[in-house]
Design an enzyme around this catalytic site. Structure first.
Site: not given
Ligand code: FAD
Ligand code: AMP
Length: 479
Positions: A58, A188, A190-192, A211, A320, A452
């Protein structure tokens, strides 16, 4: 053996750190283990979200948007600019400063709430014991009454495009590109992929998104996805659907990408950088001992029930790492629910109302069911749509692309979904999410007084349109 904790959390992303804080707030003796290290080799909290996800993306989206507006979006307001330039290292430094501020903030929150922050790698053993290997390699075992697994996710790697952190990057590398690539490929759409493609596209890259699927944003409401694609294409993003990448070849300082179209044609395209954004996978590597009792499903997610309890008594998993959308706020709410249930509260989470946003400009946001889902469920429904082109506030801001779509049950008028592409779509959708949480009907929203001129009025009008009562657009005929 060290002290016994009421709760040990493994992972301090938005799911884990929030769970730890809530548990400590409720009087539980809590530790949170984190293995992430910053460039200096120090342990750092915040996970993907703060370090390489939501926040840094962001920050770059906002910087690149301001640049793009300054360079191309001001003439219509009568403002002339010249010599607008982007200092990429300064942009990246600002992003890093925000990351440091926020990750440091978690340390402060842990202290304020009495969470013990541990740095190293956690592994769940049998009997709710957690093995901690600290950042110096020392191993200890921590006893816990409850363990919350929150180890998050990692970018999915595909063998046809191996990340080399030079020409082929994943989403993490894409946040660190030091100069604007002339030709940027994104695998891809998708969102990212859309967010990162937008950042570099605004800064001057010619962006091609490849895609594999034939449908754009396949899980979104179809009308909103269609409108979004039109808008992004107008902005210059070259979105190629039905384009499955089958190979990459590094040729000097270029990457040649081979992809197959849905029609079976094999095509090639050459880029200066390629970003792989094909999704994320739950991160369980090294997390569970063979006898931990925690089950992982076929998709690699830790198996949990609706309250995020795993099959092992006293062990929970959130964020996640478990089923459902990979979104920071979804994980945080799960973290709060689990902490409260451990403390004996009857907490639960409403998985039906989890907003989902793509932070492009305009934003694309949704909550609840799509029209396609409602139709497939055989529910009778009404739809209200209002275009931003008819919004005075959007016109004043020269930001009229997109629309609001609200879906309500035809019998009860209860709002079932809201889908927006348009300015401030994320915040507008949140208004409807709140209404939905309170069981609002479209009529309730229609009877609410909106200020408004605001963009929110588009939500108001869409709610009125559900029952054919919109004022500022012609209404569709109702039966
Ligand atoms: P994570 O944030 O992945 O955190 C897990 C943590 O656990 C990490 O710090 C890792 O080091 C630690 N860990 C793993 N294994 C171990 C272990 N064995 N011992 C100790 N520590 C460990 N989501 C949104 O809602 N809005 C957004 O705008 C958004 N934008 C994104 C943009 C990008 C580029 C990406 C990559 C993701 C984005 N997401 C967004 C998704 C979001 O980042 C994840 O859904 C979120 O971070 C998941 O949170 P989490 O706590 O489950 O895992
Ligand atoms: P998201 O799940 O929102 O992060 O989006 C990932 C996107 O990548 C999905 O829409 C998939 O269909 C696409 N994707 C996965 N593998 C491939 C590939 N080999 N070539 C093109 N697109 C792909």
């Amino acid at each position: 053996m060290s002290d016994k904790y009421d709760v040990v959390v493994i992972g301090s992303g938005p799911a884990g750190y929030v769970a730890a804080i809530r548990a400590a707030q409720l009087g539980l003796k809590t530790a949170c283990i984190e293995k992430w290290k910053n460039a200096e080799g120090n342990g750092v909290n915040g996970g993907t979200c703060l370090n390489v996800g939501c926040i840094p993306s962001k920050a770059l989206l906002d910087s690149s948007f301001k640049y793009h507006e300054a360079a191309e979006g001001l003439a219509i307001h009568g403002i002339s600019t010249s010599g607008v330039a982007m200092d990429i290292p300064a942009m990246l430094e600002r992003k890093n400063k925000i990351i440091n501020q926020l990750t440091g903030g978690i340390v402060g929150l842990f202290k304020a709430n009495g969470v013990t922050a541990l740095y190293g790698t956690g592994k769940l053993l049998a009997g709710k014991k957690v093995e901690l290997t600290d950042n110096d390699g020392a191993v200890s075992v921590i006893d816990a009454d409850n363990v919350i697994l929150a180890s998050g996710s990692l970018p999915i790697a595909i063998p046809v495009a191996p990340v080399d952190d030079d020409l082929i990057l994943d989403s993490t590398g894409a946040l660190e590109i030091g100069e604007v690539p002339k030709r940027l490929g994104v695998i891809g759409a998708g969102v990212i992929g859309l967010e990162l493609g937008s950042v570099w596209g605004r800064l001057g890259s010619k962006v091609v998104l490849l895609e594999a699927l034939d449908d754009f944003l396949a899980i979104m409401d179809k009308a909103i996805a269609k409108e979004s694609k039109k808008i992004f294409t107008k902005q210059g993003l070259d979105i190629r659907l039905g384009a499955r990448v089958t190979g990459t070849q590094i040729k000097g300082r270029e990457v040649e990408v081979t992809y197959q179209t849905s029609a079976g044609e094999e095509l090639k395209e050459t880029f200066d950088k390629l970003i792989v954004c094909v999704g994320r996978r739950p991160f369980t590597d090294g997390l569970l001992s063979a006898d931990s009792g925690v089950e992982v499903d076929e998709r690699g997610s830790v198996f949990v029930n609706e309250f995020c309890a795993t099959n092992a008594p006293g062990v929970y998993a959130v964020g996640d790492l478990v089923r459902g959308p990979m979104l920071a706020h979804k994980g945080s709410e799960e973290g709060i629910m689990v902490a409260e249930r451990i403390a004996g509260h009857k907490a639960q989470m409403n998985y039906d109302i989890v907003p989902n946003v793509i932070y492009t400009h305009p934003e694309v946001a949704s909550v609840g069911q799509t029209e396609e889902q409602v139709k497939a469920a055989g529910e009778p429904y009404n739809v209200g749509v209002f275009p931003f082109a008819a919004s005075g506030r959007a016109m004043a801001a020269n930001d009229t692309d997109g629309m609001v779509k609200i879906i309500a049950h035809a019998d009860t008028d209860r709002i079932m979904g809201c889908h927006i592409v348009g300015p401030s779509a994320a915040d507008l959708t949140q208004q409807v999410a709140i209404a939905m949480e309170f069981g609002s009907s479209a009529e309730d929203l229609g009877m609410t007084v909106f200020g408004h001129p605001t963009l929110s009025e588009a939500v108001h009008e869409a709610a009125l349109a559900v029952n054919g009562n919109a004022i500022h657009i012609p209404n569709r005929k109702r039966r």
